[in-house]
Design a protein around this motif. Structure first.
Motif, PDB file in Angstrom:
ATOM      1  N   ASN A 165      -2.445  -0.318  -4.994  1.00  0.00           N
ATOM      2  CA  ASN A 165      -1.296   0.141  -4.227  1.00  0.00           C
ATOM      3  C   ASN A 165      -0.032  -0.542  -4.724  1.00  0.00           C
ATOM      4  OD1 ASN A 165      -2.896   1.722  -2.430  1.00  0.00           O
ATOM      5  ND2 ASN A 165      -3.404  -0.125  -1.288  1.00  0.00           N
ATOM      6  N   LEU A 166       1.051   0.223  -4.845  1.00  0.00           N
ATOM      7  CA  LEU A 166       2.314  -0.321  -5.334  1.00  0.00           C
ATOM      8  C   LEU A 166       3.425  -0.091  -4.319  1.00  0.00           C
ATOM      9  CD1 LEU A 166       2.243   0.951  -9.037  1.00  0.00           C
ATOM     10  CD2 LEU A 166       1.495  -1.276  -8.172  1.00  0.00           C
ATOM     11  N   GLU A 167       4.170  -1.139  -4.042  1.00  0.00           N
ATOM     12  CA  GLU A 167       5.402  -1.013  -3.265  1.00  0.00           C
ATOM     13  C   GLU A 167       6.540  -1.624  -4.068  1.00  0.00           C
ATOM     14  OE1 GLU A 167       7.746  -2.668   0.636  1.00  0.00           O
ATOM     15  OE2 GLU A 167       5.545  -2.653   0.734  1.00  0.00           O
ATOM     16  N   CYS A 168       7.492  -0.783  -4.447  1.00  0.00           N
ATOM     17  CA  CYS A 168       8.638  -1.258  -5.224  1.00  0.00           C
ATOM     18  C   CYS A 168       9.631  -1.973  -4.310  1.00  0.00           C
ATOM     19  CB  CYS A 168       9.336  -0.083  -5.914  1.00  0.00           C
ATOM     20  SG  CYS A 168       8.245   0.911  -6.960  1.00  0.00           S
ATOM     21  N   ASP A 169      10.450  -2.814  -4.906  1.00  0.00           N
ATOM     22  CA  ASP A 169      11.491  -3.505  -4.151  1.00  0.00           C
ATOM     23  C   ASP A 169      12.409  -2.454  -3.522  1.00  0.00           C
ATOM     24  OD1 ASP A 169      13.545  -5.098  -3.201  1.00  0.00           O
ATOM     25  OD2 ASP A 169      13.521  -6.430  -4.931  1.00  0.00           O
TER      26      ASP A 169
ATOM     27  N   TRP B 261      -2.553 -11.974 -17.556  1.00  0.00           N
ATOM     28  CA  TRP B 261      -1.603 -10.868 -17.594  1.00  0.00           C
ATOM     29  C   TRP B 261      -2.325  -9.586 -17.176  1.00  0.00           C
ATOM     30  CZ3 TRP B 261       3.441 -10.612 -20.245  1.00  0.00           C
ATOM     31  CH2 TRP B 261       3.938 -11.885 -20.557  1.00  0.00           C
ATOM     32  N   ILE B 262      -1.688  -8.824 -16.308  1.00  0.00           N
ATOM     33  CA  ILE B 262      -2.247  -7.550 -15.860  1.00  0.00           C
ATOM     34  C   ILE B 262      -1.266  -6.442 -16.214  1.00  0.00           C
ATOM     35  CG2 ILE B 262      -3.123  -6.211 -13.911  1.00  0.00           C
ATOM     36  CD1 ILE B 262      -3.634  -8.809 -12.439  1.00  0.00           C
ATOM     37  N   THR B 263      -1.757  -5.435 -16.912  1.00  0.00           N
ATOM     38  CA  THR B 263      -0.947  -4.260 -17.246  1.00  0.00           C
ATOM     39  C   THR B 263      -1.318  -3.132 -16.302  1.00  0.00           C
ATOM     40  OG1 THR B 263      -0.868  -4.888 -19.586  1.00  0.00           O
ATOM     41  CG2 THR B 263      -0.304  -2.614 -19.049  1.00  0.00           C
ATOM     42  N   VAL B 264      -0.309  -2.557 -15.647  1.00  0.00           N
ATOM     43  CA  VAL B 264      -0.521  -1.477 -14.682  1.00  0.00           C
ATOM     44  C   VAL B 264       0.261  -0.245 -15.118  1.00  0.00           C
ATOM     45  CG1 VAL B 264      -0.279  -0.746 -12.277  1.00  0.00           C
ATOM     46  CG2 VAL B 264      -0.796  -3.142 -12.807  1.00  0.00           C
ATOM     47  N   GLU B 265      -0.430   0.862 -15.216  1.00  0.00           N
ATOM     48  CA  GLU B 265       0.214   2.128 -15.577  1.00  0.00           C
ATOM     49  C   GLU B 265       0.522   2.914 -14.310  1.00  0.00           C
ATOM     50  OE1 GLU B 265      -1.737   5.842 -17.556  1.00  0.00           O
ATOM     51  OE2 GLU B 265      -1.056   4.535 -19.189  1.00  0.00           O
TER      52      GLU B 265
ATOM     53  N   ASP C  62       4.631   3.025  -1.946  1.00  0.00           N
ATOM     54  CA  ASP C  62       5.341   4.085  -2.668  1.00  0.00           C
ATOM     55  C   ASP C  62       4.379   4.992  -3.431  1.00  0.00           C
ATOM     56  OD1 ASP C  62       8.181   3.463  -2.159  1.00  0.00           O
ATOM     57  OD2 ASP C  62       7.691   1.590  -3.164  1.00  0.00           O
ATOM     58  N   GLY C  63       3.282   4.424  -3.877  1.00  0.00           N
ATOM     59  CA  GLY C  63       2.313   5.189  -4.661  1.00  0.00           C
ATOM     60  C   GLY C  63       1.286   4.237  -5.244  1.00  0.00           C
ATOM     61  N   THR C  64       0.522   4.721  -6.188  1.00  0.00           N
ATOM     62  CA  THR C  64      -0.530   3.895  -6.784  1.00  0.00           C
ATOM     63  C   THR C  64      -0.339   3.773  -8.294  1.00  0.00           C
ATOM     64  OG1 THR C  64      -1.988   5.810  -7.068  1.00  0.00           O
ATOM     65  CG2 THR C  64      -2.211   4.545  -5.023  1.00  0.00           C
ATOM     66  N   GLY C  65      -1.007   2.798  -8.848  1.00  0.00           N
ATOM     67  CA  GLY C  65      -1.045   2.608 -10.297  1.00  0.00           C
ATOM     68  C   GLY C  65      -2.480   2.368 -10.717  1.00  0.00           C
TER      69      GLY C  65
END
Length: 217
Positions: free
Chosen positions: A179-183, A119-123, A103-106
């Motif tokens: 890389n991010l893929e949302c549900d 713990w990982i924080t992703v913006e 879907d996009g990146t963070g």
């Protein structure tokens, strides 16, 4: 389709760069077992089609759309990547349903150790955050993870030692792109309800009145 359970970490052997595309040669072992030309392998969460197989590597074409939407353009020979073969009907669905369509990146903002977990924080952007919910699923570089918290700018996940050892997430640095893929369920619901995602980023249009008007109750 994939599950987000990484089978092994591979290594980029070479990249043949064209004007708007590229060909990756990726070293691996486990993911090559039973794999045929035309099969799919998730590479850092990106569904790639195998175009060539040798004893210890496979090749895949990367089109311009993938280069635009993902961090694959940041890879270089020697980079480690998370690899997973497409699921079969006999596969245990240990993660969640992952399409391999990013879907996009963070951007990683923080690592914080909490006993045996990290713990990982992703913006990321509001356009992606609207699909990310607390206790929901998210694929980060192809790794299926549970969202612990989410706010208007970022979200957090917590990974156990096994995940840290079997994937490349803890090899990342603060500021790195992922890389991010949302549900996909939320995106399907949005489409069926006829909601315009660009107009709904700030405020949801799903109200009680909306549901009544559209026959949901």
């Amino acid at each position: 389709m994939f599950t987000g359970i990484i089978e092994e970490m591979g290594t980029i052997k070479s990249i043949k760069q064209a004007e708007k595309s590229s060909v990756l040669r990726i070293k691996g072992q486990k993911v090559l077992q039973g794999t045929l030309i035309g099969d799919s392998i998730s590479t850092n969460g990106i569904c790639l089609t195998v175009t060539k197989i040798e004893k210890d590597f496979f090749e895949a074409d990367v089109m311009s759309e993938s280069l635009k939407r993902t961090n694959i353009g940041e890879l270089a020979p020697g980079s480690h990547v998370n690899l997973e073969r497409a699921l079969s009907l006999a596969t245990r669905l240990g993660g969640h349903i992952v399409s391999g369509h990013i879907d996009g990146t963070g951007q990683i903002k923080e690592f914080r150790r909490d006993d045996n977990a990290v713990w990982i924080t992703v913006e990321t952007s509001p356009e992606l955050l609207r699909y990310i919910i607390e206790k929901g699923s998210i694929a980060i570089d192809g790794v299926s993870l549970t969202v612990v918290t989410v706010d208007e700018q970022s979200f957090q996940v917590s990974i156990i030692p096994h995940t840290g050892e079997e994937t490349g997430l803890l090899q990342k640095q603060t500021g790195d792109t992922v890389n991010l893929e949302c549900d996909m369920i939320g995106k399907y619901v949005e489409k069926l309800l006829g909601i315009n995602s660009k107009n709904a980023v700030q405020e949801s249009q799903v109200t009680e009145g909306f549901l009544k008007e559209n026959g949901f109750f």
